[in-house]
Design an enzyme around this catalytic site. Structure first.
Site, PDB file in Angstrom:
ATOM      1  CE  LYS A 206      61.487 116.912  77.133  1.00 27.30           C
ATOM      2  NZ  LYS A 206      60.484 115.895  77.465  1.00 27.30           N
ATOM      3  NE  ARG A 216      58.293 120.061  83.703  1.00 29.54           N
ATOM      4  CZ  ARG A 216      59.573 120.137  83.981  1.00 29.54           C
ATOM      5  NH1 ARG A 216      59.962 120.617  85.148  1.00 29.54           N
ATOM      6  NH2 ARG A 216      60.466 119.714  83.118  1.00 29.54           N
ATOM      7  NE  ARG A 228      60.406 116.418  83.173  1.00 27.67           N
ATOM      8  CZ  ARG A 228      59.525 115.847  84.006  1.00 27.67           C
ATOM      9  NH1 ARG A 228      59.919 114.929  84.881  1.00 27.67           N
ATOM     10  NH2 ARG A 228      58.266 116.194  83.976  1.00 27.67           N
ATOM     11  CD  GLU A 244      71.640 112.744  73.970  1.00 28.31           C
ATOM     12  OE1 GLU A 244      70.906 111.828  73.516  1.00 28.31           O
ATOM     13  OE2 GLU A 244      72.093 112.719  75.128  1.00 28.31           O
ATOM     14  CE  LYS A 259      59.534 119.519  74.908  1.00 31.37           C
ATOM     15  NZ  LYS A 259      58.948 118.354  75.463  1.00 31.37           N
ATOM     16  CB  SER A 285      54.054 125.078  77.690  1.00 30.98           C
ATOM     17  OG  SER A 285      55.163 124.745  78.513  1.00 30.98           O
ATOM     18  CE1 TYR A 324      50.888 122.505  73.806  1.00 29.76           C
ATOM     19  CE2 TYR A 324      52.844 123.913  73.745  1.00 29.76           C
ATOM     20  CZ  TYR A 324      52.216 122.743  74.138  1.00 29.76           C
ATOM     21  OH  TYR A 324      52.917 121.803  74.849  1.00 29.76           O
TER      22      TYR A 324
HETATM   23  C1  PBG Z   1      57.390 115.117  78.856  1.00 32.02           C
HETATM   24  C2  PBG Z   1      57.301 116.339  78.043  1.00 32.02           C
HETATM   25  C3  PBG Z   1      57.477 117.665  78.458  1.00 32.02           C
HETATM   26  C4  PBG Z   1      57.164 118.473  77.369  1.00 32.02           C
HETATM   27  C5  PBG Z   1      56.832 117.625  76.318  1.00 32.02           C
HETATM   28  N1  PBG Z   1      56.955 116.307  76.749  1.00 32.02           N
HETATM   29  C6  PBG Z   1      57.784 118.222  79.784  1.00 32.02           C
HETATM   30  C7  PBG Z   1      59.066 117.965  80.416  1.00 32.02           C
HETATM   31  O1  PBG Z   1      59.989 117.389  79.859  1.00 32.02           O
HETATM   32  O2  PBG Z   1      59.169 118.357  81.573  1.00 32.02           O
HETATM   33  C8  PBG Z   1      57.158 119.963  77.373  1.00 32.02           C
HETATM   34  C9  PBG Z   1      56.301 120.596  76.349  1.00 32.02           C
HETATM   35  C10 PBG Z   1      55.988 122.012  76.586  1.00 32.02           C
HETATM   36  O3  PBG Z   1      56.511 122.664  77.511  1.00 32.02           O
HETATM   37  O4  PBG Z   1      55.189 122.536  75.801  1.00 32.02           O
HETATM   38  N2  PBG Z   1      58.508 114.382  78.747  1.00 32.02           N
END
Ligand code: PBG
Length: 336
Positions: A206, A216, A228, A244, A259, A285, A324
């Site tokens: 990720k 968010r 992050r 990982e 992701k 997203s 989505y």
């Molecule tokens: C939380 C999480 C996030 C997403 C999924 N789980 C946000 C992040 O890591 O800041 C993002 C999903 C998306 O953008 O559709 N850990």
């Protein structure tokens, strides 16, 4: 008679690309990648204390659900034949340790209980396991007084959340916090609570991505300070993703995820080549928002772009795509 070829090249002996493209039926017969509703997982947001679904401005068509509207959406998803839904909860009260993530009456756990009671095993219920929606500082773990995310105390929290989610009825636990050792800690906790049969889908690779922006807003989990980048992966790195993934599998992950999806198709392909477990990719997203915004401006053919992105992610090697558009894509496929 020999084939005259194009511009004089290519006689009848050559395999010619265009021969197999000439009709829709031939293209369908020879398509190497197919999409099916069962390949898709729909991420959903459920929020405590709202009376009606709340639209998310940066994700047209996506809402924060009430418990009731979520039940309806889950039934629709099951009817559309999609593979599963991934739940994210947004509690009314946040605190430094994210207590509502594992409270039995916390919003996500109540939602899981209801959906499991409604749907049984008809639809796979995946629980995103992270703290960022539940902490007042918005980080994915507990933080030290100096403001650094503290790995090992966070693992204890994840262990408790995993048990709560499994108790509430989650079929799959999906840790997304990118703490070191999270899969091992969660496996141990689940086994210790007699959830030996509950699989873990690890968000293994990720990335710290700019494409999470709209999420968010949806999940109300933006970090209140810092970002992050000390726990999520750095976008320039590829070999690290394989490390990982290997680490998560060694810790007991049953399936792995990459992701975001579209900007990281090289990673999806390398991971899919490297492992023998199911590989998912999360079309996040920002990927959704990009296509929706361009389509709203009339700059892109929306339905075509949706199916093309999903096909590309599957072609790269992902078996499952979190999107989505899951339910809508299922409908588009039924029409095509
Ligand atoms: C939380 C999480 C996030 C997403 C999924 N789980 C946000 C992040 O890591 O800041 C993002 C999903 C998306 O953008 O559709 N850990």
């Amino acid at each position: 008679m020999t084939n005259p070829g194009i511009g004089g090249v290519g006689g009848g002996n050559f395999a010619r690309g265009r021969r197999l493209r000439s009709t829709p039926a031939l293209r369908r017969l020879t398509a190497q990648t197919r999409l099916a509703p069962a390949d898709f997982v729909l991420p959903v947001f459920v929020k405590q204390g709202i009376e009606a679904p709340v639209p998310i401005g940066s994700m047209p068509g996506v809402v924060q659900h009430t418990l009731d509207s979520l039940r309806k959406a889950a039934h629709e998803a099951a009817d559309a034949g999609i593979g599963g839904i991934m739940l994210f909860g947004i509690p009314s009260e946040k605190d430094p340790v994210g207590s509502q993530a594992d409270a039995a009456d916390g919003i996500v756990n109540v939602a899981l209980q209801q959906l499991r009671a409604d749907l049984g095993d008809e639809l796979v219920l995946l629980a995103d396991l992270c703290l960022c929606e539940y902490t007042d500082h918005g980080h994915c773990g507990v933080v030290t007084p100096a403001g650094v995310v503290d790995n090992d105390p966070t693992l204890d929290r994840y262990a408790a959340v995993a048990i709560a989610q499994a108790q509430a009825g989650a079929h799959v636990i999906a840790p997304s916090g990118m703490m070191d050792g999270q899969v091992a800690a969660i496996r141990k906790a689940l086994d210790g609570a007699a959830f030996t049969e509950t699989p873990i889908l690890a968000y293994a690779a990720k990335y710290a991505s700019g494409f999470y922006g709209p999420f968010r807003e949806a999940a109300e989990g933006a970090p209140q300070f810092g970002d992050r980048s000390t726990y999520q992966m750095d976008p320039p790195n590829a070999d690290e993703a394989l490390r990982e993934v290997a680490q998560d599998l060694a810790e007991g992950a049953d399936a792995v995820m990459v992701k975001p999806a579209l900007p990281y198709l090289d990673i999806v392909a390398r991971v899919a080549d490297a492992v023998q477990v199911p590989v998912s990719a999360y079309q996040v997203s920002g990927e959704y928002a990009m296509v929706e915004a361009a389509a709203a401006n009339g700059w892109i053919d929306r339905d075509r772009a949706i199916l093309e992105t999903l096909t590309a992610i599957r072609r790269a090697g992902a078996g499952t795509v979190l999107t989505y558009w899951a339910v809508e894509a299922a409908r588009l496929l039924a029409r095509s």
